[in-house]
Design a protein around this motif. Structure first.
Motif, PDB file in Angstrom:
ATOM      1  N   ASP A 233       4.859 -10.226  -8.329  1.00 47.93           N
ATOM      2  CA  ASP A 233       5.012  -9.222  -9.386  1.00 47.93           C
ATOM      3  C   ASP A 233       4.050  -9.483 -10.536  1.00 47.93           C
ATOM      4  O   ASP A 233       4.406  -9.513 -11.715  1.00 47.93           O
TER       5      ASP A 233
ATOM      6  N   ALA B 288       1.723  -8.367  -5.434  1.00 49.61           N
ATOM      7  CA  ALA B 288       2.991  -7.670  -5.205  1.00 49.61           C
ATOM      8  C   ALA B 288       4.133  -8.656  -5.017  1.00 49.61           C
ATOM      9  O   ALA B 288       5.246  -8.456  -5.534  1.00 49.61           O
TER      10      ALA B 288
ATOM     11  N   GLU C   4       4.179  -4.622  -1.075  1.00 50.67           N
ATOM     12  CA  GLU C   4       4.162  -5.902  -0.363  1.00 50.67           C
ATOM     13  C   GLU C   4       4.199  -5.687   1.144  1.00 50.67           C
ATOM     14  O   GLU C   4       3.468  -6.350   1.893  1.00 50.67           O
TER      15      GLU C   4
ATOM     16  N   THR D  62       7.180  -0.664   0.483  1.00 55.75           N
ATOM     17  CA  THR D  62       6.723  -1.288  -0.747  1.00 55.75           C
ATOM     18  C   THR D  62       5.261  -1.699  -0.598  1.00 55.75           C
ATOM     19  O   THR D  62       4.730  -1.785   0.513  1.00 55.75           O
TER      20      THR D  62
END
Length: 386
Positions: A378, A375, A305, A303
């Motif tokens: 969001d 991230a 993140e 991801t």
């Protein structure tokens, strides 16, 4: 190899790249095949093996370690992202050395079955013995949209190295010369749309499907960021080696005059720097382990993140190394130890130079932190300043 690399640091700087016999020693030791897939005669060792070799070489000679690492590391990205046909060709000889640059440059014109590329790309570390070059250029997007980046692999036969390296503050022997291409034809299968650092592995990768090894399905961006941290650890360990020699051979500057190893101040400075550098190394090795675990977990694990979290670890590791050297080792070593050509002086210059690398000074120093936060929460990129 390390004592010889230490001994030849000045020679490497003067030449602007490591010697041919050093290159041959690396080749015979298989260093250029560590990340090359077994399908093509490589060893397909893990990222941790490659990074440990990089630390060891950089500890002996920062320029040599930098040139080797940023030349050999891109075997992983190519084996991950490019299609089978391209890999069959670029890895045919087994050894693979390919500098890569961040900034798109030059021009690309459509030609039958490929592209004609012209341009010059700076800071191509590893270029003196490179078999290929992995670059980026901009191509027209159409409908009035701004041009978009395209990554490409250029075989050695279509480019030449310029003699324009060696006058910088540090890493003067890192072989970071410019590469120029004049009407070089690059076939379509040697190109991919986009930038290597922005390639998504979410849907799997050509390399994972081709080789079946999870490490060829990992995120290229986080691996590239880890390279900066690994190089910083190697340089800092070399500085600590130089300081240890001073501890064993020099005395204190003020009475009572004793060997530095017996002085409480020097004991503190050495111990503090050692702890900082060891912490940085432990963090980097842990981050490499996280990268490897994410590869094993599958494409969904990479991801934004996670990628930015690994970037954050890389950033903090470099900072720990820098503060250990510039805050504890350099100021207390004594002015005679930081004369031009002394090992400690050279490692300080080299680590300073690392701080000017765009991947660290721009991306890791600012952008990565913002991207990690967005991230995690969001938060969309709304374009607002501040």
């Amino acid at each position: 190899m390390i004592p010889a690399l230490v001994e030849r640091q000045a020679e490497t700087e003067q030449r602007t790249f490591y010697a041919l016999d050093t290159h041959e020693a690396f080749r015979k030791a298989g260093f250029y095949r560590i990340l090359v897939p077994r399908r093509y005669g490589g060893y397909e060792f893990g990222a941790d093996t490659f990074m440990r070799v990089a630390v060891a070489l950089t500890r002996g000679c920062p320029s040599t370690g930098w040139m080797y690492t940023l030349g050999a590391a891109h075997a992983l990205a190519v084996a991950t992202i490019f299609p089978e046909r391209a890999q069959d060709e670029v890895f045919a000889a087994g050894d693979f050395i390919a500098p890569s640059t961040i900034m798109p440059s030059g021009t690309a014109e459509r030609a039958e079955g490929g592209w004609v590329i012209n341009g010059t790309w700076g800071y191509c570390s590893g270029s003196p013995y490179a078999t290929h070059f992995v670059g980026h250029t901009l191509v027209a997007a159409g409908d009035g949209a701004p041009p978009e980046p395209m990554a490409f692999i250029a075989p050695r036969s279509v480019w030449r190295r310029l003699d324009d390296w060696g006058g910088q503050l540090g890493l003067r022997g890192s072989g970071s010369h410019s590469i120029t291409i004049e009407n070089g034809w690059i076939p379509d299968h040697f190109t991919i749309p986009g930038h290597l650092s922005q390639f998504s592995v979410a849907d799997g990768t050509p390399g994972l499907r081709l080789h079946g090894n999870p490490q060829y399905g990992g995120g290229p961006l986080s691996f590239m960021n880890l390279e900066s941290a690994v190089l910083a650890v190697g340089i800092a360990k070399g500085a600590l080696d130089a300081y240890e020699h001073l501890m064993r051979t020099r005395t204190t500057l003020f009475p009572p005059v004793v060997g530095r190893v017996h002085d409480t101040d020097y004991q503190y400075w050495y111990g503090e720097a050692t702890g900082m550098i060891a912490t940085a190394e432990t963090a980097v090795l842990g981050a490499i382990g996280q990268w490897r675990d994410a590869c094993a977990a599958g494409p969904d694990a990479f991801t934004t993140e996670l990628e930015m979290r690994l970037a954050g670890i890389s950033r903090q590791s470099v900072q720990l190394c820098w503060h250990a050297v510039e805050g504890h080792l350099l100021p207390t070593a004594g002015s005679s130890s930081v004369r031009h050509g002394e090992r400690l002086e050279r490692t300080w210059r080299d680590l300073s130079m690392l701080h000017t690398h765009a991947g660290f000074a721009v991306f890791l120093a600012a952008k990565a932190q913002r991207e990690l936060t967005k991230a995690h929460f969001d938060v969309a990129d709304d374009g607002l300043a501040g």
